[in-house]
Design a protein around this motif. Structure first.
Motif, PDB file in Angstrom:
ATOM      1  N   GLU A  78       0.710  -1.353  -0.040  1.00 50.67           N
ATOM      2  CA  GLU A  78      -0.015  -0.578  -0.142  1.00 50.67           C
ATOM      3  C   GLU A  78       0.462   1.735   0.088  1.00 50.67           C
ATOM      4  N   GLU A  79       1.563   1.604   0.736  1.00 50.35           N
ATOM      5  CA  GLU A  79       3.056   2.175   0.965  1.00 50.35           C
ATOM      6  C   GLU A  79       3.469   2.658  -0.299  1.00 50.35           C
ATOM      7  N   TYR A  80       3.728   1.605  -1.298  1.00 46.02           N
ATOM      8  CA  TYR A  80       4.734   1.656  -2.343  1.00 46.02           C
ATOM      9  C   TYR A  80       4.059   1.979  -3.734  1.00 46.02           C
ATOM     10  N   GLU A  81       2.071   1.390  -3.601  1.00 47.68           N
ATOM     11  CA  GLU A  81       1.743   2.207  -4.641  1.00 47.68           C
ATOM     12  C   GLU A  81       1.587   3.557  -4.410  1.00 47.68           C
ATOM     13  N   LYS A  82       0.560   4.401  -3.011  1.00 46.42           N
ATOM     14  CA  LYS A  82       0.864   5.581  -3.214  1.00 46.42           C
ATOM     15  C   LYS A  82       2.067   5.764  -3.441  1.00 46.42           C
ATOM     16  N   LYS A  83       2.931   5.999  -2.883  1.00 47.68           N
ATOM     17  CA  LYS A  83       4.327   6.560  -3.323  1.00 47.68           C
ATOM     18  C   LYS A  83       4.995   6.791  -4.655  1.00 47.68           C
ATOM     19  N   ARG A  84       3.965   5.637  -5.861  1.00 46.41           N
ATOM     20  CA  ARG A  84       3.954   5.465  -6.998  1.00 46.41           C
ATOM     21  C   ARG A  84       2.861   6.428  -7.579  1.00 46.41           C
TER      22      ARG A  84
END
Length: 448
Positions: free
Chosen positions: A138-144
């Motif tokens: 979820e954190e990766y997707e938000k940052k992406r």
């Protein structure tokens, strides 16, 4: 600065190979030179090359720097020995394109580094069902999404600058974290072209598109345990990419066909070349390789097993010149091997093929006629050195390389290429694409 003298060239990187478009034969330390680029070549990425001498009369050393040009005249202060160091080479203070690119690259590197840390963790974490793993995805997707929004904002904000057309190559498509590695690779392939605007012809005016497409091909490469599967998957990769580009600008469409043609020729993927045939009849496809592709396809139709091998002159050790057809041998076969001493694929092949050929039984079965396509001042000395290491072969260097009589007769546009000929009749009996295919043919036919 910092050298005695230097030749200066400007090379275009647009198209399949670099070409010199402006040159100064040599300036001394402390002097300046003016090189002009035709307006119809702008905007685009170029390479500035210095061939410098540290001391007068000494050896020359190369140094290259990629630069971007549009309407603005550029002033470049250069210390060739440290050409890509920001404190040794710089543009005028009002310079736009290269200054913007340097700033964007630095900022982009910092942002990508944070995403890279998360990506490495998620790729290697083995408890995909854990809550911790889900939070990380979820954190990766938000940052992406934040990162891609920044790319879009930078592109829009600097849309008048040519270099902004290359920002899109940094876009990160969505990633699938669960499943097998093959599942993740297929997902990456499916989403690879999501953000690309193939209607924009400026995307082919820099090296970014080639680097971006190489990464696309590498995704397929990770799924290729065998040569046969590689050929099949690389052909599929070309079909998918060209179909995407076909809906865009004709120049981009043509560039994509050229890109895959060059790749298929380098790896001798005949299925890929055949796949390109329908695009040649499309008037919207502005390929630079139309003639070459048509010649190659013609050759693939006429140069087949069962046909007579084209004849050409061969100079004997005695100095006498005879036709290839006339060359008498006790061996059952004559193998024509088109190669280049400076070709990585040829070197890789020779490391396995030559020791195998040195075995007496193999030498009795087949004579190897090695035809070098080396033609430059750099390549020829390498060939002369390699030729002495491969003394069991019969050697010849074809003048003019791929444009030579021999290469043209056999429709050879890449190395290595092999044609196996029956010695008595000069009939083509096999067109092996690898040494393994050659071994298999010889083994199978030696059983009869």
């Amino acid at each position: 600065m910092g050298v005695s003298q230097s030749k200066i060239k400007i090379l275009s990187v647009a198209g399949s190979s670099m070409k010199t478009i402006a040159e100064n034969p040599g300036i001394n330390k402390g002097e300046t030179a003016v090189l002009k680029v035709a307006g119809n070549m702008l905007p685009a990425e170029f390479v500035v090359r210095f061939d410098y001498q540290e001391k007068e009369g000494g050896d020359s050393y190369p140094a290259e720097k990629h630069i971007f040009m549009d309407k603005q005249d550029l002033e470049l202060w250069a210390r060739p020995k440290a050409l890509n160091e920001p404190d040794s080479t710089y543009f005028q203070k009002s310079e736009i394109e290269n200054t913007l690119f340097a700033r964007f690259s630095a900022d982009n590197g910092k942002r990508r580094a944070q995403l890279g840390l998360l990506q490495d963790f998620l790729m290697n974490y083995d408890q995909q069902e854990s809550k911790f793993f889900m939070l990380a995805t979820e954190e990766y997707e938000k940052k992406r999404l934040v990162y891609n929004k920044w790319i879009a904002t930078e592109t829009n904000q600097h849309q008048l600058a040519f270099v902004s057309n290359g920002f899109v190559f940094q876009h990160l498509p969505p990633m699938m974290w669960k499943g097998t590695e093959r599942d993740r690779t297929n997902n990456a392939i499916a989403n690879y072209f999501d953000a690309m605007d193939f209607k924009n012809p400026l995307i082919i005016k820099s090296t970014d598109i080639k680097d971006w497409m190489n990464k696309y091909i590498n995704l397929y490469g990770t799924m290729c345990p065998t040569t046969e599967l590689r050929d099949s998957l690389f052909t599929l990769a070309g079909k998918r990419a060209i179909e995407k580009a076909r809906l865009g600008h004709p120049l981009v469409y043509g560039w994509m066909v050229d890109y895959f043609y060059n790749g298929y020729e380098s790896f001798n993927i005949s299925a890929g070349i055949k796949m390109l045939e329908p695009y040649l009849n499309d008037l919207l496809c502005l390929t630079n390789k139309r003639t070459a592709i048509e010649e190659r396809l013609k050759g693939m139709e006429t140069l087949v097993v069962g046909s007579i091998a084209p004849d050409f002159p061969w100079k004997l050790d005695s100095g006498e010149t005879i036709g290839f057809h006339e060359y008498k041998t006790e061996a059952k076969y004559k193998l024509l091997l088109f190669w280049s001493a400076d070709c990585p694929h040829c070197k890789e092949m020779m490391e396995k093929f030559y020791p195998w050929y040195l075995e007496l039984a193999n030498r009795k079965l087949m004579d190897v006629f090695a035809i070098s396509l080396d033609e430059t001042e750099t390549e020829i000395p390498i060939w002369e050195r390699e030729m002495t290491m491969l003394s069991a072969f019969k050697h010849k260097r074809a003048e003019q390389g791929v444009r030579s009589l021999e290469a043209t007769a056999y429709f050879v546009l890449a190395t290595p290429t092999m044609i196996l000929v029956e010695a008595k009749t000069n009939t083509i009996v096999a067109l092996p694409e690898t040494e393994q295919q050659l071994h298999l043919f010889l083994w199978t036919n030696s059983q009869h």
